[in-house]
Design a protein around this motif. Structure first.
Motif, PDB file in Angstrom:
ATOM      1  N   PHE A  37       0.833  -1.248  -0.240  1.00 40.57           N
ATOM      2  CA  PHE A  37       0.040  -0.029   0.091  1.00 40.57           C
ATOM      3  C   PHE A  37       0.791   1.310  -0.067  1.00 40.57           C
ATOM      4  O   PHE A  37       1.978   0.981   0.634  1.00 40.57           O
ATOM      5  N   SER A  38       0.465   2.031  -0.730  1.00 37.50           N
ATOM      6  CA  SER A  38       1.387   3.580  -1.228  1.00 37.50           C
ATOM      7  C   SER A  38       0.590   4.676  -0.841  1.00 37.50           C
ATOM      8  O   SER A  38      -0.867   4.569  -1.302  1.00 37.50           O
ATOM      9  N   ILE A  39       0.918   5.678  -0.312  1.00 40.78           N
ATOM     10  CA  ILE A  39       0.132   6.893  -0.279  1.00 40.78           C
ATOM     11  C   ILE A  39       0.937   8.095  -0.707  1.00 40.78           C
ATOM     12  O   ILE A  39       2.226   8.107  -0.449  1.00 40.78           O
ATOM     13  N   ILE A  40       0.732   8.713  -1.910  1.00 44.26           N
ATOM     14  CA  ILE A  40       1.165  10.157  -2.175  1.00 44.26           C
ATOM     15  C   ILE A  40       0.630  11.143  -1.094  1.00 44.26           C
ATOM     16  O   ILE A  40      -0.581  11.295  -1.159  1.00 44.26           O
ATOM     17  N   LYS A  41       1.480  11.531  -0.421  1.00 42.21           N
ATOM     18  CA  LYS A  41       0.823  12.759   0.592  1.00 42.21           C
ATOM     19  C   LYS A  41       0.746  13.840   0.279  1.00 42.21           C
ATOM     20  O   LYS A  41       0.898  14.495  -0.855  1.00 42.21           O
ATOM     21  N   PRO A  42      -0.058  14.556   1.147  1.00 41.81           N
ATOM     22  CA  PRO A  42      -0.387  16.065   0.607  1.00 41.81           C
ATOM     23  C   PRO A  42       0.688  16.976   0.070  1.00 41.81           C
ATOM     24  O   PRO A  42       0.400  17.820  -0.733  1.00 41.81           O
ATOM     25  N   ASN A  43       1.832  17.115   0.646  1.00 41.81           N
ATOM     26  CA  ASN A  43       2.894  17.803   0.283  1.00 41.81           C
ATOM     27  C   ASN A  43       3.288  17.709  -1.207  1.00 41.81           C
ATOM     28  O   ASN A  43       3.544  18.306  -1.985  1.00 41.81           O
ATOM     29  N   MET A  79       1.504  16.032  -3.438  1.00 41.62           N
ATOM     30  CA  MET A  79       0.337  16.086  -4.227  1.00 41.62           C
ATOM     31  C   MET A  79       0.260  17.726  -4.682  1.00 41.62           C
ATOM     32  O   MET A  79       0.057  18.078  -5.717  1.00 41.62           O
ATOM     33  N   LYS A  80       0.794  18.509  -3.738  1.00 44.27           N
ATOM     34  CA  LYS A  80       0.922  20.026  -3.863  1.00 44.27           C
ATOM     35  C   LYS A  80       1.853  20.426  -4.939  1.00 44.27           C
ATOM     36  O   LYS A  80       1.960  21.438  -5.503  1.00 44.27           O
ATOM     37  N   LYS A  81       2.861  19.674  -5.101  1.00 47.81           N
ATOM     38  CA  LYS A  81       4.002  19.627  -5.900  1.00 47.81           C
ATOM     39  C   LYS A  81       3.608  19.213  -7.414  1.00 47.81           C
ATOM     40  O   LYS A  81       4.409  19.280  -8.230  1.00 47.81           O
ATOM     41  N   ASN A  82       2.421  18.738  -7.423  1.00 50.58           N
ATOM     42  CA  ASN A  82       2.079  18.185  -8.886  1.00 50.58           C
ATOM     43  C   ASN A  82       2.851  16.929  -9.399  1.00 50.58           C
ATOM     44  O   ASN A  82       3.397  17.165 -10.275  1.00 50.58           O
ATOM     45  N   ALA A  83       3.310  16.322  -8.270  1.00 54.91           N
ATOM     46  CA  ALA A  83       4.068  15.190  -8.687  1.00 54.91           C
ATOM     47  C   ALA A  83       3.939  13.676  -8.776  1.00 54.91           C
ATOM     48  O   ALA A  83       4.621  13.141  -8.699  1.00 54.91           O
ATOM     49  N   ARG A 131      11.609  10.103  -1.350  1.00 60.07           N
ATOM     50  CA  ARG A 131      11.746  11.191  -0.147  1.00 60.07           C
ATOM     51  C   ARG A 131      12.766  12.407  -0.422  1.00 60.07           C
ATOM     52  O   ARG A 131      12.536  13.314   0.134  1.00 60.07           O
ATOM     53  N   LYS A 132      13.686  11.822  -0.965  1.00 55.45           N
ATOM     54  CA  LYS A 132      14.925  12.871  -1.174  1.00 55.45           C
ATOM     55  C   LYS A 132      14.568  13.928  -1.989  1.00 55.45           C
ATOM     56  O   LYS A 132      14.708  15.151  -1.908  1.00 55.45           O
ATOM     57  N   LEU A 133      13.666  13.348  -3.296  1.00 53.94           N
ATOM     58  CA  LEU A 133      13.329  14.500  -4.271  1.00 53.94           C
ATOM     59  C   LEU A 133      12.166  15.376  -3.723  1.00 53.94           C
ATOM     60  O   LEU A 133      12.237  16.489  -4.015  1.00 53.94           O
ATOM     61  N   TYR A 134      11.198  14.640  -2.908  1.00 55.14           N
ATOM     62  CA  TYR A 134       9.862  15.351  -2.923  1.00 55.14           C
ATOM     63  C   TYR A 134       9.540  15.627  -1.481  1.00 55.14           C
ATOM     64  O   TYR A 134       8.592  16.174  -0.929  1.00 55.14           O
ATOM     65  N   GLY A 135      10.421  15.068  -0.371  1.00 59.98           N
ATOM     66  CA  GLY A 135      10.289  15.287   0.893  1.00 59.98           C
ATOM     67  C   GLY A 135      10.567  16.733   1.493  1.00 59.98           C
ATOM     68  O   GLY A 135      11.313  17.329   0.837  1.00 59.98           O
ATOM     69  N   ASP A 136       9.729  17.018   2.517  1.00 57.12           N
ATOM     70  CA  ASP A 136      10.095  18.342   2.847  1.00 57.12           C
ATOM     71  C   ASP A 136      10.655  18.478   4.394  1.00 57.12           C
ATOM     72  O   ASP A 136      11.285  19.089   4.972  1.00 57.12           O
ATOM     73  N   SER A 137      10.215  17.344   5.136  1.00 60.07           N
ATOM     74  CA  SER A 137      10.373  17.141   6.435  1.00 60.07           C
ATOM     75  C   SER A 137      10.250  15.910   6.949  1.00 60.07           C
ATOM     76  O   SER A 137       9.689  15.237   6.210  1.00 60.07           O
ATOM     77  N   MET A 138      10.520  15.689   8.263  1.00 60.25           N
ATOM     78  CA  MET A 138      10.488  14.107   8.781  1.00 60.25           C
ATOM     79  C   MET A 138       8.823  13.782   8.486  1.00 60.25           C
ATOM     80  O   MET A 138       8.746  12.718   8.317  1.00 60.25           O
TER      81      MET A 138
END
Ligand code: ADP
Ligand code: MG
Length: 141
Positions: A7-13, A15-19, A104-111
């Protein structure tokens, strides 16, 4: 090695990056298939149940607020060794520690706002898929 589902989720942050497309490309390039997918905005009750194992952690409230703050994309990924393969494609929980080229390296913003979720074991994959998908919503073509 057996074919697995995770199971995978693309999280809100993310999604906001249009990724969505870039993230799905990472899965596909690394041998995983999209076997189920839906866009939704999680309710507080859904996010609390999903993350129940973390409810005593100090970040739980912040995590639920974040996960319900905007739409998410829920997916079933399938492939050889899909559970651990997805964890590798995602990278470490803390984006600052995630390997180069990982989601997570490419699109993560924080923990907390770390772009994607992925099940960590066969038991959690089964539980998490069961929360959000019926059997007929998963296609094993
Ligand atoms: P993972 O998602 O890599 O399996 P965990 O299961 O430990 O990581 O945590 C679940 C989610 O909770 C993380 O993906 C992240 O969004 C959030 N989280 C974990 N640890 C922290 C923390 N110390 N501060 C804020 N949020 C956190
Ligand atoms: Mg986890």
């Amino acid at each position: 090695m057996a074919t697995e589902q995770t199971f995978s989720i693309i999280k809100p942050n993310a999604m906001k990056k249009n990724a969505i497309g870039s993230i799905i490309a990472k899965f596909e390039e690394n041998g995983l298939k999209i076997a189920g997918a839906k866009l939704t905005q999680l309710s507080q009750a859904q996010a609390e149940e999903f993350y129940a194992e973390h409810k005593e952690r100090p970040f739980f409230g912040e995590l639920v607020t974040f996960m319900t703050s905007a739409p998410v994309m829920l997916m079933c990924l399938s492939g050889e060794n899909a559970i651990m393969r997805n964890r590798e494609i995602m990278g470490a929980t803390n984006p600052a520690e995630a390997a180069d080229g990982t989601i997570r390296k490419l699109y993560g913003d924080s923990m907390g706002e770390n772009a994607v979720h992925g099940s960590d074991s066969p038991e959690s994959a089964k539980r998490e898929l069961g929360l959000f998908f019926t059997d007929s919503e998963i296609c094993n073509a």
